[in-house]
Design a protein around this motif. Sequence first.
Motif, mmCIF file in Angstrom:
data_model
loop_
_atom_site.group_PDB
_atom_site.id
_atom_site.type_symbol
_atom_site.label_atom_id
_atom_site.label_comp_id
_atom_site.label_asym_id
_atom_site.label_seq_id
_atom_site.Cartn_x
_atom_site.Cartn_y
_atom_site.Cartn_z
ATOM 1 N N LYS A 75 0.799 -1.270 0.084
ATOM 2 C CA LYS A 75 -0.343 -0.631 0.203
ATOM 3 C C LYS A 75 0.832 1.439 -0.265
ATOM 4 C CE LYS A 75 -1.023 -1.413 4.848
ATOM 5 N NZ LYS A 75 -1.597 -1.650 5.310
ATOM 6 N N PRO A 76 0.640 2.440 -0.908
ATOM 7 C CA PRO A 76 1.318 3.677 -1.007
ATOM 8 C C PRO A 76 0.440 4.564 0.099
ATOM 9 C CG PRO A 76 -0.345 3.528 -2.366
ATOM 10 C CD PRO A 76 -0.307 2.051 -1.815
ATOM 11 N N LYS A 77 1.516 3.986 0.796
ATOM 12 C CA LYS A 77 0.719 5.315 2.280
ATOM 13 C C LYS A 77 1.661 5.039 3.809
ATOM 14 C CE LYS A 77 -2.656 1.776 3.834
ATOM 15 N NZ LYS A 77 -2.231 0.873 4.675
ATOM 16 N N GLU A 78 3.202 5.290 3.371
ATOM 17 C CA GLU A 78 4.007 5.676 4.854
ATOM 18 C C GLU A 78 4.059 6.916 4.435
ATOM 19 O OE1 GLU A 78 4.517 4.801 1.235
ATOM 20 O OE2 GLU A 78 3.900 2.528 1.727
ATOM 21 N N GLU A 79 5.511 7.221 6.257
ATOM 22 C CA GLU A 79 5.858 8.123 6.238
ATOM 23 C C GLU A 79 7.655 8.743 5.491
ATOM 24 O OE1 GLU A 79 5.109 11.084 6.719
ATOM 25 O OE2 GLU A 79 5.622 12.174 8.507
ATOM 26 N N CYS A 80 7.791 9.402 5.232
ATOM 27 C CA CYS A 80 9.460 9.037 4.417
ATOM 28 C C CYS A 80 9.569 10.524 5.123
ATOM 29 C CB CYS A 80 9.232 9.681 3.369
ATOM 30 S SG CYS A 80 8.630 7.975 2.681
ATOM 31 N N GLY A 81 11.422 11.049 4.997
ATOM 32 C CA GLY A 81 11.854 12.141 4.819
ATOM 33 C C GLY A 81 12.338 12.643 3.854
ATOM 34 N N LYS A 163 11.803 -0.899 -6.549
ATOM 35 C CA LYS A 163 11.942 0.182 -7.814
ATOM 36 C C LYS A 163 10.760 1.328 -6.588
ATOM 37 C CE LYS A 163 7.387 -2.920 -8.892
ATOM 38 N NZ LYS A 163 7.282 -3.790 -9.739
ATOM 39 N N ASN A 164 10.325 0.632 -5.333
ATOM 40 C CA ASN A 164 9.396 2.092 -5.368
ATOM 41 C C ASN A 164 10.064 3.072 -4.056
ATOM 42 O OD1 ASN A 164 7.380 0.758 -5.636
ATOM 43 N ND2 ASN A 164 6.624 0.130 -4.403
ATOM 44 N N VAL A 165 12.024 2.553 -4.003
ATOM 45 C CA VAL A 165 13.052 3.151 -3.779
ATOM 46 C C VAL A 165 12.978 4.180 -3.992
ATOM 47 C CG1 VAL A 165 15.130 4.162 -2.283
ATOM 48 C CG2 VAL A 165 13.197 1.357 -2.247
ATOM 49 N N GLN A 166 12.427 6.177 -3.953
ATOM 50 C CA GLN A 166 13.216 6.616 -4.188
ATOM 51 C C GLN A 166 14.317 7.906 -3.937
ATOM 52 O OE1 GLN A 166 9.656 10.073 -3.749
ATOM 53 N NE2 GLN A 166 8.307 8.420 -3.316
ATOM 54 N N PRO A 167 14.686 9.047 -4.576
ATOM 55 C CA PRO A 167 13.709 9.583 -5.681
ATOM 56 C C PRO A 167 13.896 9.380 -7.026
ATOM 57 C CG PRO A 167 15.572 10.862 -5.037
ATOM 58 C CD PRO A 167 15.813 9.685 -4.372
ATOM 59 N N ALA A 180 11.674 13.844 -5.064
ATOM 60 C CA ALA A 180 11.217 13.199 -4.029
ATOM 61 C C ALA A 180 10.347 13.703 -2.937
ATOM 62 C CB ALA A 180 12.941 12.891 -2.926
ATOM 63 N N HIS A 181 9.187 12.269 -2.979
ATOM 64 C CA HIS A 181 8.276 13.170 -1.667
ATOM 65 C C HIS A 181 7.776 12.093 -0.652
ATOM 66 C CE1 HIS A 181 3.789 11.267 -2.220
ATOM 67 N NE2 HIS A 181 3.488 12.549 -2.146
ATOM 68 N N ASN A 182 7.130 12.547 0.240
ATOM 69 C CA ASN A 182 7.149 12.404 1.322
ATOM 70 C C ASN A 182 5.906 12.834 1.116
ATOM 71 O OD1 ASN A 182 6.728 14.223 4.319
ATOM 72 N ND2 ASN A 182 6.331 12.169 4.781
ATOM 73 N N GLY A 183 4.472 12.178 1.870
ATOM 74 C CA GLY A 183 2.988 12.942 1.678
ATOM 75 C C GLY A 183 2.415 11.024 0.840
ATOM 76 N N ASN A 184 1.472 11.274 0.789
ATOM 77 C CA ASN A 184 0.486 10.341 0.041
ATOM 78 C C ASN A 184 -0.854 11.182 -0.989
ATOM 79 O OD1 ASN A 184 0.054 7.286 -0.273
ATOM 80 N ND2 ASN A 184 -2.354 8.139 1.114
ATOM 81 N N SER A 206 3.988 2.825 -6.361
ATOM 82 C CA SER A 206 4.074 4.002 -5.356
ATOM 83 C C SER A 206 3.439 4.895 -6.673
ATOM 84 C CB SER A 206 5.299 4.448 -5.400
ATOM 85 O OG SER A 206 5.674 5.945 -4.751
ATOM 86 N N ASP A 207 2.025 5.891 -5.330
ATOM 87 C CA ASP A 207 1.896 6.615 -5.949
ATOM 88 C C ASP A 207 2.504 7.906 -6.641
ATOM 89 O OD1 ASP A 207 2.602 7.608 -2.869
ATOM 90 O OD2 ASP A 207 1.683 9.096 -2.280
ATOM 91 N N THR A 208 3.702 8.123 -6.344
ATOM 92 C CA THR A 208 4.404 9.178 -6.475
ATOM 93 C C THR A 208 4.687 8.888 -7.777
ATOM 94 O OG1 THR A 208 6.012 8.659 -4.443
ATOM 95 C CG2 THR A 208 6.823 10.169 -6.125
ATOM 96 N N GLU A 209 4.583 7.801 -8.555
ATOM 97 C CA GLU A 209 4.950 7.827 -9.917
ATOM 98 C C GLU A 209 3.863 8.906 -10.932
ATOM 99 O OE1 GLU A 209 5.467 4.061 -11.944
ATOM 100 O OE2 GLU A 209 6.000 5.290 -13.640
ATOM 101 N N TYR A 471 -2.879 10.875 4.830
ATOM 102 C CA TYR A 471 -1.622 11.085 4.181
ATOM 103 C C TYR A 471 -0.641 11.404 4.754
ATOM 104 C CZ TYR A 471 -6.581 13.381 4.904
ATOM 105 O OH TYR A 471 -8.015 14.088 4.918
ATOM 106 N N GLY A 472 -0.150 10.061 4.671
ATOM 107 C CA GLY A 472 1.044 9.505 4.573
ATOM 108 C C GLY A 472 1.825 9.021 5.469
ATOM 109 N N ILE A 473 0.740 8.640 6.730
ATOM 110 C CA ILE A 473 1.615 8.292 8.062
ATOM 111 C C ILE A 473 0.693 6.418 8.136
ATOM 112 C CG2 ILE A 473 1.497 7.895 10.627
ATOM 113 C CD1 ILE A 473 2.335 10.678 10.487
HETATM 114 N N1 LIG Z 1 4.722 8.574 1.657
HETATM 115 C C1 LIG Z 1 5.793 8.578 1.702
HETATM 116 O O1 LIG Z 1 5.714 9.796 3.162
HETATM 117 C C2 LIG Z 1 6.096 8.369 0.945
HETATM 118 C C3 LIG Z 1 6.297 8.960 -0.375
HETATM 119 C C4 LIG Z 1 5.291 7.673 -1.381
HETATM 120 N N2 LIG Z 1 3.737 8.311 -0.191
HETATM 121 C C5 LIG Z 1 5.856 6.560 -1.206
HETATM 122 O O2 LIG Z 1 5.488 5.432 -1.451
HETATM 123 O O3 LIG Z 1 6.713 6.031 -1.545
#
Ligand SMILES: NC(=O)CC[C@H](N)C(=O)O
Length: 562
Positions: A75-81, A163-167, A180-184, A206-209, A471-473
């Motif tokens: 699932k594309p819902k994480e928290e990042c920096g 493949k989902n690892v950013q940037p 590079a994206h933090n959020g969802n 990943s949602d970021t794509e 919203y990303g957490i």
């Molecule tokens: N949720 C995040 O902060 C990470 C960014 C993005 N949603 C990802 O899946 O990589």
Amino acid sequence: MATNISASASSTTNLLSQRLLSFPPSQFYKNILTKPYQQQCLLITSSNKKNRAAMVVNSSRKLINLDQHYLDDDKPKEECGVVGIYGDPEASRLCYLALHALQHRGQEGAGMVTVENKAIKSITGIGLVSDVFNELKLDQLPGDMAIGHVRYSTAAGSSSMLKNVQPFVASSKFGSFGVAHNGNFVNYQLLRAELEGKGSIFSTTSDTEVVLHLMAKSKARIFALRVLEACEKLQGAYSMVFVTEDGKLVAVRDPFGFRPLVMGRRKNGAIVFASETCALDMVEATYEREVHPGEMVLVDDTSNEPQSMYLLKPHPPEPKSCIFEHIYFAQPNSIVFGKSVYESRHAFGEILATESPVEGCDVVIAVPDSGVVAALGYAAKTGVPYQQGLIRSHYVGRTFIEPSQKIRDFGVKLKLSPVRAVLEGKKVVVVDDSIVRGTTSSKIVRMLKEAGAKEVHMRIASPPIIASCYYGIDTPCTEELISNRMNVEEIRKFIGADSLAFLPTDSFRKLLGSDHTNFCYACFSGKYPLYPSVDMEESIDDTRKSTYNLLKIVGPGIPRSF
Ligand SMILES: NC(=O)CC[C@H](N)C(=O)O
Ligand SMILES: O=P(O)(O)OC[C@H]1O[C@H](OP(=O)(O)OP(=O)(O)O)[C@H](O)[C@@H]1O
Ligand code: SF4
Ligand SMILES: [Mg+2]
């Protein structure tokens, strides 16, 4: 280097579609589909069989992706920096240090992109920043601009993880760029479906794509305008940094400002963007200000100073910054949303002490790490000594973000050990920042009692978490949230504490004063500030319209109904 955008139709797709069509939908879907699709399932279950079948057939039209991005195991819902550095000859090394400072925001993957002589270089990998980078790797990332990312996901060990690892980096007709994206993005599925309908081929889950595809489709000739155009279509949480091969750095924050993003400057004039100020401190950059909600900041050689533009002007929404950053996620030495995280947590602890005192307690202890400052606040207010009753192993990460319950259970024991000398025969107040699934608190109460504590009184420096975050957490689905299933007394019994109290939601209001309306509290209230957009409707083809309408009706705002 460009993202490998290749077709990836899965061999399991047809099998899966057969399974979907033959299973009873409610429970099966609930278990395997991501949140927005779980919601559809509920709706489908409550409508007639014909509609249900039609829905499945509609979904099946795009089954090439069902096993990839609709399933719950990725699932594309994480928290990042995120980090961005402009104008420093040591950009990659500074970015490396800044990512270290943000390591608490994500431990499963890290990556960096640099630019030199119109060439973009990128290194990404699974694991901690120190696992992914070394001297040799940093030498391969020359240039005076860099963006970096630390990520955590729920997909550890899955083959799609790397493949989902950013940037992410992409080539378009206007040149290459990285993001590079933090959020969802809450409208990710819709955007992806729409883009796929128009021929885009996605290479990650990943949602970021979607950002790369939206930008590639833009006709604007100026990079910043392509970012703005993409942002106008994106809904949800995004604090993003971009670099381009022709030397531009762009930082942008969504209009609600869910996730943090700050800007600072080094003595040599280099501009630094980062999720938290602890990363600025690490690279000796002076904190200047936040990137404001809805603001896009561009740094390039056309101006000495960063240039700023705003999304959704003249009618921006009221900001909804994530209060959970102050409760749990951010480092206490950071300034987040213009406020000291340390001071917030201390104040949460003080309020808790005033509102939920424990008569005659002998000692206040914390659940390390994120419970420590609130425990200090609680102890300071009551005058009861604070002691280290639990020792934390520094070789185990954050348990809240471990991927499976089995590992999480194990993680608590491995991470925290009781100190008999502090606990034996004592009436103990133990302070933690939050209860999510209840794993940590139940293990801790048992641990403390086994170490001789006479009574254990649990105090939680946030309200009960009753709803998932969109919203990303990576808060778990609602069924896993203990406060969604049990009331306070039931939780107290479940964790085995002698008493249990949470911080009342109203305390935020008191503490934040007039600023309290600028924060999101949805995981405590179930009231979400953002639902899927209706202005996407026109751009969705007929095949997708029924899916879209369901999302519109149900929205991500009612997870408690499951
Ligand atoms: N949720 C995040 O902060 C990470 C960014 C993005 N949603 C990802 O899946 O990589
Ligand atoms: O109810 P649970 O599902 O157990 O989750 C709640 C726990 O998870 C978090 O700690 P975590 O171990 O993630 O990180 P920390 O070391 O930063 O406190 C949080 O601080 C709680 O202690
Ligand atoms: S739902 Fe909770 S975790 Fe998510 S942004 Fe809102 S306050 Fe933060
Ligand atoms: Mg904790």
